[in-house]
Design an enzyme around this catalytic site. Structure first.
Site, PDB file in Angstrom:
ATOM      1  N   CYS A  11       1.168  -1.090   0.249  1.00  0.00           N
ATOM      2  CA  CYS A  11       0.366  -0.023   0.301  1.00  0.00           C
ATOM      3  C   CYS A  11       0.754   1.152   0.369  1.00  0.00           C
ATOM      4  CB  CYS A  11      -1.137   0.053   1.281  1.00  0.00           C
ATOM      5  SG  CYS A  11      -0.231   0.185   2.858  1.00  0.00           S
ATOM      6  N   ARG A  17      -3.538  -0.268   5.109  1.00  0.00           N
ATOM      7  CA  ARG A  17      -4.244  -1.675   4.602  1.00  0.00           C
ATOM      8  C   ARG A  17      -2.969  -2.679   4.219  1.00  0.00           C
ATOM      9  NH1 ARG A  17      -4.785   2.331  -0.389  1.00  0.00           N
ATOM     10  NH2 ARG A  17      -3.130   2.808   0.625  1.00  0.00           N
ATOM     11  N   ASP A 129      -7.814   4.270   0.598  1.00  0.00           N
ATOM     12  CA  ASP A 129      -6.925   4.608   1.696  1.00  0.00           C
ATOM     13  C   ASP A 129      -7.990   4.695   2.840  1.00  0.00           C
ATOM     14  OD1 ASP A 129      -5.258   5.449   3.713  1.00  0.00           O
ATOM     15  OD2 ASP A 129      -3.975   7.238   2.003  1.00  0.00           O
TER      16      ASP A 129
HETATM   17  P1  4NP Z   1      -1.273   2.898   3.789  1.00  0.00           P
HETATM   18  O1  4NP Z   1      -2.538   4.076   4.353  1.00  0.00           O
HETATM   19  O2  4NP Z   1      -1.388   3.133   2.597  1.00  0.00           O
HETATM   20  O3  4NP Z   1      -2.562   1.299   3.790  1.00  0.00           O
HETATM   21  O4  4NP Z   1      -0.715   2.547   5.201  1.00  0.00           O
HETATM   22  C1  4NP Z   1      -1.747   5.609   5.042  1.00  0.00           C
HETATM   23  C2  4NP Z   1      -1.575   5.542   5.987  1.00  0.00           C
HETATM   24  C3  4NP Z   1      -0.104   6.862   6.246  1.00  0.00           C
HETATM   25  C4  4NP Z   1      -0.289   7.950   4.955  1.00  0.00           C
HETATM   26  C5  4NP Z   1      -1.545   7.419   3.697  1.00  0.00           C
HETATM   27  C6  4NP Z   1      -1.643   6.648   3.512  1.00  0.00           C
HETATM   28  N1  4NP Z   1       0.162   9.093   5.069  1.00  0.00           N
HETATM   29  O5  4NP Z   1      -0.268   9.967   4.235  1.00  0.00           O
HETATM   30  O6  4NP Z   1       0.700   9.363   6.133  1.00  0.00           O
END
Ligand code: 4NP
Length: 176
Positions: A11, A17, A129
């Site tokens: 991800c 995710r 997300d």
């Molecule tokens: P992930 O979610 O990609 O599912 O781990 C996110 C975690 C952090 C961020 C964006 C999406 N961020 O912008 O820091």
């Protein structure tokens, strides 16, 4: 014993995710007694969270559903992962672009797929997300990931002829 099938879930941040996808898929692999046949990893395309634990909200959602993310530490996807893994399952189309961008000689694109290609209800083929949203978003991610991981394992069992190796300890193969 043949080499394990090497799978990586990807991800953006590797704190929501893909850690959940790894834990859910691993749980299903263990329920089927197939853990010797798989090596399972996760990572993020971004570097911001390297070394961090999983997001508190994702950990709580996982825990409510019987999965633990407590041992998770975030890492970043690297170009060499394209060589070292057999299958790379990405959570959204932006992850897909970022991973394929690292495939400089266009050698490994066939290994990289949207995770939700395996979802029986794929919607737009992306796991949304949940980072900037509320608890409902995390529960929605859990529901999507749970049913998709289930179907993914069934497809891999077929592809790699693992049916005869299944030792039922839980849900895989159960009717109803
Ligand atoms: P992930 O979610 O990609 O599912 O781990 C996110 C975690 C952090 C961020 C964006 C999406 N961020 O912008 O820091």
């Amino acid at each position: 014993m043949p080499d394990p099938i090497r799978i990586q879930f990807v991800c953006l941040g590797n704190i929501c995710r893909s850690p959940l996808a790894k834990a859910a898929f691993r749980d299903k692999v263990e329920s089927a007694g197939l853990e010797e046949h798989f090596e399972i990893a996760s990572s993020g395309t971004g570097s911001w969270h390297i070394g961090d634990t999983a997001d508190d909200r994702m950990r709580a959602t996982a825990q409510r559903n019987g999965l633990s993310l407590e041992d998770h530490r975030a890492s970043q996807f690297e170009a060499e992962d394209l060589e070292q893994f057999d299958h790379i399952f990405v959570m959204d189309k932006s992850n897909l672009n970022d991973v394929l961008h690292l495939d400089e000689n266009d050698e490994h694109g066939g290994k990289v797929r949207l995770f939700r290609e395996f979802d029986p209800e794929p919607d737009d083929y992306q796991v949304p997300d949940p980072y900037h949203g509320g608890r409902k978003g995390f529960e929605n991610v859990y529901d999507i990931v749970d049913r998709t991981a289930d179907m993914l394992l069934h497809r891999l069992v077929d592809e790699y002829d693992l049916e005869e190796h299944i030792e039922e300890r839980g849900s895989v193969g159960e009717e109803g």
